[in-house]
Write a protein that holds these residues in place. Structure first.
Motif: not given
Length: 219
Positions: A193-198, A208-211, A217-218
């Motif tokens: 899993v790849l998470y991104e916090l902006h 916050q997103t998770a792939d 695809v989010i």
């Protein structure tokens, strides 16, 4: 007896270290992420010894007690908003204002049920977290953090203390306030899993997103 004695020690030491001292500690960035079921209050109250903040929702109520340096030293959770404390949490800090022990008392019956202990490096970064799930003095899960370079730190967890890493995270931070977190959920070397916090300019997380599966695809 051990639970009651350590509970008293936690509270008394927290008071001795933090509350109502003449000179406040030099505070730095908190390097620790609290357990999921324990959250920080959304705002801090004015600095004052014994200050209390109450957060409320439709079916819960949490009371936070701060010392003079706005560190949370006690939390009381009322999960049903019926006026009864369902869980009491104590936090103990060292002379550098770093969290070193956190302990939970389920049912607020005076007996501690679980605890987290923490160690830090000379830069104030957490390098070891041990979780004692039944407060018997033996760690049941261990997390080690390393910081190989600026903007990257790695978290490795042994969830059953058998000496084998079960979970691994890679944290990447850039100058724009974005944090990317790669999760290797079974520590097999493959990112799951790849998470991104902006964050905005004030440091608050705005997105916050998770792939999962890294398919673009989010989720």
């Amino acid at each position: 007896m051990r639970n009651r004695l350590l509970g008293s020690l936690l509270l008394c030491t927290a008071i001795a270290l933090g509350a109502c001292q003449q000179t406040p500690f030099e505070l730095g960035a908190d390097p620790w992420t609290p357990p999921p079921e324990i959250s920080a209050p959304p705002t801090l109250p004015p600095s004052a010894c014994g200050e209390v903040y109450v957060g409320e929702g439709p079916e819960w109520r949490t009371t936070y007690e701060f010392d003079a340096w706005q560190r949370v030293v006690r939390l009381e959770d009322d999960f049903e908003s019926d006026g009864q404390v369902d869980r009491s949490t104590r936090r103990l800090y060292d002379g550098a204002s770093q969290l070193v022990i956190e302990a939970d008392d389920d049912g607020n019956d005076g007996w501690l049920d679980r605890a987290w202990t923490f160690q830090y490096d000379l830069h104030g970064r957490m390098v070891l977290r041990e979780y004692d799930s039944d407060f018997d003095g033996t760690a049941d899960a261990v997390t080690v953090r390393s910081y190989p370079k600026v903007g990257l730190w790695i978290s490795e967890s042994d969830l059953d203390t058998d000496g084998i890493i079960d979970l691994r995270y890679f944290f990447h931070e850039d100058a724009l306030g974005t944090t990317s977190i790669e999760e290797d959920s079974d520590a097999d070397g493959v990112i799951d899993v790849l998470y991104e916090l902006h964050r905005d300019s004030s440091g608050l997380t705005v997105e916050q997103t998770a792939d999962a599966g890294l398919d673009g695809v989010i989720d």
